[in-house]
Design a protein around this motif. Structure first.
Motif, short mmCIF file in Angstrom:
data_model
loop_
_atom_site.label_atom_id
_atom_site.label_comp_id
_atom_site.label_asym_id
_atom_site.label_seq_id
_atom_site.Cartn_x
_atom_site.Cartn_y
_atom_site.Cartn_z
N GLU A 177 0.73 -1.25 0.27
CA GLU A 177 -0.08 -0.02 0.11
C GLU A 177 0.82 1.39 -0.12
O GLU A 177 1.90 1.30 0.55
CB GLU A 177 -0.80 -0.03 1.42
N GLN A 231 5.94 3.91 -7.22
CA GLN A 231 4.84 3.27 -7.89
C GLN A 231 5.52 1.84 -8.25
O GLN A 231 5.02 0.86 -7.96
CB GLN A 231 4.65 3.82 -9.01
N SER A 269 5.85 -0.19 -4.97
CA SER A 269 4.67 -0.72 -4.25
C SER A 269 4.09 -1.87 -5.16
O SER A 269 3.58 -2.77 -4.62
CB SER A 269 3.74 0.44 -3.97
N LYS A 270 3.55 -1.53 -6.43
CA LYS A 270 3.12 -2.39 -7.29
C LYS A 270 3.83 -3.65 -7.82
O LYS A 270 3.46 -4.45 -7.75
CB LYS A 270 2.38 -1.44 -8.63
N CYS A 282 -0.35 7.81 -4.32
CA CYS A 282 -0.87 7.09 -3.04
C CYS A 282 -2.48 6.41 -3.49
O CYS A 282 -3.11 6.75 -4.29
CB CYS A 282 -1.34 7.97 -2.10
N THR A 283 -2.83 5.37 -2.58
CA THR A 283 -3.81 4.59 -2.89
C THR A 283 -4.78 5.03 -1.84
O THR A 283 -6.04 4.78 -1.91
CB THR A 283 -3.54 2.98 -2.73
N ARG A 284 -4.21 5.29 -0.51
CA ARG A 284 -5.11 5.83 0.70
C ARG A 284 -4.41 6.92 1.47
O ARG A 284 -3.05 7.12 1.25
CB ARG A 284 -5.13 4.50 1.43
N ASP A 312 -9.89 6.72 1.08
CA ASP A 312 -9.30 6.75 -0.30
C ASP A 312 -8.85 7.74 -0.53
O ASP A 312 -9.10 9.00 -0.02
CB ASP A 312 -10.26 6.47 -1.35
N HIS A 351 -13.56 5.86 -9.55
CA HIS A 351 -12.67 7.06 -10.00
C HIS A 351 -13.10 7.36 -11.46
O HIS A 351 -12.94 6.63 -12.52
CB HIS A 351 -11.03 6.99 -9.66
#
Length: 439
Positions: free
Chosen positions: A85, A222, A225-226, A246-248, A262, A426
């Motif tokens: 995350e 990115q 994280s991914k 960011c995701t959250r 979110d 989104h």
């Protein structure tokens, strides 16, 4: 045989947990009265009683004068971060963001509460943190890697990638005290990112780097994280960077979490609290009015389709913005300028009043109004801020330019009349016109 993954990603695996985190600081001259306070704390502890100074202390609002020598930089912070995350931590200056990151990085301890984490944490908190200025860039890479618990062999295997990413190859054998702040940040980020921590903590320091490096750093985060399933905690005042990465998000205000969710909603919550208003009135505030020697701004109003002041507007409805000003001197020729910015501070549009440029006679003394209309079915959902300027041409000169004069929100509700239909996710894009689709 499948290759071994040293960091397997587990669905919903909590890798970092903050429980009841609070941090208290004592204000004033360092050392004054602290011995008596320490003895008092010790005496309470011996008797099995609570620290007496935990019950006192002001909220961390830097803009007001407190009544206590103690201040709570953070109060009752709870959250969890899952593997892979990217958590954005946003808030005004003094909200407690950097204090929280220092606690999460274990640079300082919380007054109350605990941090539970799994794996190595690499932090990029301030320019040059963890670097010895007398050592070369290459030596500092090995030093930082050793601090992170890496072996010399592990660091050496990543050395070429770190140097290439940082762009400091020419100076890698030069002491870092000769580096600029931008070069130091480049190298520090490369070390933190490539030495494979389970959790990467990044403060606003990336703002020191140039635009090319910021883009490169965000791309790397990115990937971390991914692609690698690692966790990133990111603090920035650049909402576009926060939104893209960011995701959250969590929003801090005066040391407390005021929103968690979110990232889209977190940014909205943060920006809507920036004193955005649909009505500004300077009629009783002569000293603070935006003005030039011949003109002064008196009032700005955001009007809905009924002509009433409103901050929330349907995505289908036009929005009117009315500017009222006072002409103080006759014989002056000028034009008006308007700018619109979205929640990420991206400049959406500009407009100059070309009709003012063709006037044969100047405006008389007294109060005048100008109204602009933003068409419905144009802007995307979100929060917007406006600026207003008075300018001259021949040669071009700005008399005054007032930022953030008013703000408003565009809302696309669900139901029969909606641009987004039944889709609830989104919806990207800076504008949202409803285009016609034909067979």
């Amino acid at each position: 045989m499948k290759p071994h993954n040293p960091h397997p990603t587990t669905h919903n695996e909590v890798i970092l947990k903050a429980e009841n985190i609070s941090k208290q600081y004592r204000l004033g001259t360092v050392g004054t009265g602290t011995l008596s306070h320490d003895l008092n704390r010790w005496w309470h502890k011996v008797r099995g009683k609570e620290d007496p100074y935990l019950k006192i202390g002001d909220t961390n609002d830097r803009s007001t004068k407190g009544t206590s020598d103690y201040v709570w930089a953070l109060q009752d912070i709870h959250f969890e971060v899952q593997r892979g995350e990217v958590l954005g931590i946003i808030g005004k200056n003094g909200a407690g963001k950097s204090t929280l990151l220092k606690i999460l990085s274990k640079v300082t301890a919380p007054t109350i509460g605990s941090i539970k984490s799994r794996g190595r944490i690499a932090s990029l908190l301030e320019v040059g943190t963890g670097f010895n200025p007398e050592l070369t860039g290459r030596e500092n890479i090995f030093l930082n890697g050793a601090i992170l618990g890496m072996t010399k062999k592990e660091i050496a295997s990543k050395l070429d990638e770190i140097i290439a990413f940082s762009g400091c190859e020419r100076y890698i054998d030069t002491p870092t005290k000769r580096y600029s702040s931008g070069m130091t940040v480049r190298l520090a980020f490369a070390v933190a990112a490539f030495l494979e921590p389970e959790i990467l903590v990044v403060d606003e320091v990336l703002a020191v780097g140039d635009a090319e490096f910021q883009k490169k750093a965000i791309g790397k985060m990115q990937d971390i994280s991914k692609g690698e399933g690692r966790t990133v905690l990111f603090v920035s005042h650049n909402m576009a960077a926060v939104k893209s990465l960011c995701t959250r998000g969590i929003v801090l205000e005066h040391g407390k979490v005021v929103f968690e969710g979110d990232i889209e909603n977190a940014i909205q919550n943060y920006l809507e609290d920036q004193n955005s208003t649909a009505h500004r009135n300077w009629k009783n505030e002569d000293q603070s009015r935006p003005k030039a020697d011949f003109i002064e701004l008196l009032e700005v109003r955001v009007l809905n389709k009924e002509g009433a002041i409103a901050i929330n507007h349907s995505i289908f409805d036009e929005v009117k913005i009315e500017f009222q000003y006072n002409i103080l001197k006759e014989g002056e020729f000028f034009t008006h300028g308007f700018n619109l910015f979205n929640a990420e501070n991206i400049h959406i549009l500009s407009s100059h009043d070309k009709n003012s440029l063709t006037l044969k006679e100047s405006l008389p003394l007294g109060i005048h109004k100008k109204t602009i209309t933003i068409l419905g079915n144009l802007l995307a959902e979100g929060s917007y801020k406006c600026s207003f300027a008075i300018m001259r041409y021949g040669p071009f000169h700005v008399e005054f330019h007032e930022m953030d004069v008013v703000g408003f929100n565009i809302i696309d509700e669900f139901g029969d009349k909606t641009v987004r239909g039944s889709y609830s996710g989104h919806y990207p894009g800076l504008i949202r016109p409803e285009l016609e689709w034909k067979n």
